[in-house]
Design a protein around this motif. Structure first.
Motif, short mmCIF file in Angstrom:
data_model
loop_
_atom_site.label_atom_id
_atom_site.label_comp_id
_atom_site.label_asym_id
_atom_site.label_seq_id
_atom_site.Cartn_x
_atom_site.Cartn_y
_atom_site.Cartn_z
N LYS A 165 -7.13 0.41 -6.54
CA LYS A 165 -7.98 0.88 -5.45
C LYS A 165 -7.40 2.16 -4.87
N TYR A 178 -2.94 -0.40 -4.68
CA TYR A 178 -3.65 0.16 -3.54
C TYR A 178 -2.95 1.45 -3.14
N LYS A 188 0.83 -1.20 0.00
CA LYS A 188 0.00 0.00 0.00
C LYS A 188 0.86 1.25 0.00
#
Length: 367
Positions: A234, A184, A136
């Motif tokens: 995302k 992400y 992330k």
């Protein structure tokens, strides 16, 4: 190999920053004193990031970060490496409740862009360590350059062109992170929380800024930046009321901006601070009308080490589910543990207890 979460929801998640190990803090002091080289510092950072990624996996997290170990700040380190932006020591820090940060600041001195940014290589290293887990990336929202930066009017006499270039720079950044393997990405944004605070809005007005105009321009700029992104990328946003050495800046529930951010921002989810009464109740969540929008409830504080009562946290999740279906909810700490390199006032052991607490509660709620 690219990692993709097909559910698009991590029930137990985290905001991103982690307490800096003393080894990194000591190495930075040694670098400033000329006792080690930048390469030697990076090697120490590499080793500590490997360790902390392993710890996150062991704690049960599906998405892992590098703890922001290579940064001094959650926002300035990224922003001052955009083309056309410079960092400098301003003489005045950002004022929190009873404490102030160091005097770092940024200014726009040329046309904005995104080129050879060091965060790209930082992500590639994290992605290698993530393995089958999701790596992330956390970066400041486009809003933060305008909100925290000084814009040279000689470079951008027209505000509209500034925001166009800002959106374009971020659009390029998002594509380059994606090409490097990122699936992400989290935008960190304190501006929205300030725009919920009557006190902070009055301060903005005193500076000649119109809060309603900022809402409009920030919405527009973020949406342009994230437009046409790949379907398997995302993008979430963390909204924070300030986090420095366990202190804060703003108060106020999400109601003043809820319809705008939940209804008009074209992202996949929000990390919302809900650890104290300063964030208000869950009623603003009634503006969530998309069934594909994830709301990550920040019910576990990162500001102190005492663990929240597990049953009370579950009750609050249940309360939030009256406004947003449980299937669209997730759980996390309310903020990172170290928005700046100084870190919050808890121990590293307490930090990991907090993260495990999130994972355990999420496992019981969404079992």
């Amino acid at each position: 190999m690219t990692k993709v979460n097909t559910k698009n929801i991590y029930r137990a998640d985290q905001v991103g920053s982690l307490l800096r190990p003393e080894r990194i803090k000591n190495a930075r002091r040694e670098l400033e004193a000329g006792e080690i080289t930048p390469e030697e510092l990076r090697q120490i950072e590499d080793e500590e990031i490997k360790r902390v990624v392993k710890k996150q996996k062991e704690a049960g997290l599906e998405a892992v970060t590098d703890g922001e170990f290579r940064r001094a700040w959650w926002h300035f380190d990224f922003l001052e490496h955009l083309t056309g932006v410079e960092g400098y020591w301003s003489g005045d820090g950002i004022q929190f409740q009873g404490k102030a940060t160091k005097s770092r600041a940024i200014k726009v001195t040329g046309q904005l862009g995104f080129d050879e940014h060091p965060f790209l290589e930082d992500f590639k290293f994290l992605n290698e360590q993530a393995g089958e887990h999701t790596a992330k990336v956390t970066i400041p929202s486009p809003s933060m350059l305008h909100f925290r930066g000084e814009v040279d009017s000689a470079v951008y006499p027209d505000e509209a062109i500034f925001f166009e270039d800002l959106a374009a720079a971020y659009k390029t950044a998002i594509r380059k992170f994606y090409d490097a393997g990122c699936r992400y990405l989290q935008l960190d944004d304190t501006a929205w929380a300030y725009l919920c605070s009557d006190e902070q809005k009055e301060q903005l007005k005193k500076k000649g800024l119109d809060p309603d105009h900022l809402v409009e321009k920030y919405l527009e700029t973020i949406n342009k930046a994230v437009a046409d992104r790949p379907e398997d990328l995302k993008i979430t946003m963390h909204i924070c009321r300030g986090n420095f050495r366990s202190t804060w800046i703003s108060s106020g529930g999400y109601e003043p901006v809820a319809a705008e951010i939940f209804g008009k921002l074209n992202i996949d989810g929000f990390f919302l601070e809900y650890d104290t009464e300063r964030a208000g109740g869950f009623e603003p969540l009634r503006h969530v009308e998309r069934d594909d929008l994830t709301i990550v409830l920040g019910l576990i504080t990162s500001k102190h080490g005492e663990l929240e009562d597990k049953e009370e946290v579950k009750k609050r999740v249940e309360e939030a589910s009256k406004f947003v279906p449980l299937d669209q909810l997730a759980l996390s700490p309310q903020c990172g543990f170290a928005s700046t390199e100084e870190g919050n006032l808890l121990t590293e052991d307490e930090q990991w207890e907090k993260i495990r607490h999130v994972v355990q509660i999420a496992g019981e709620v969404w079992s």
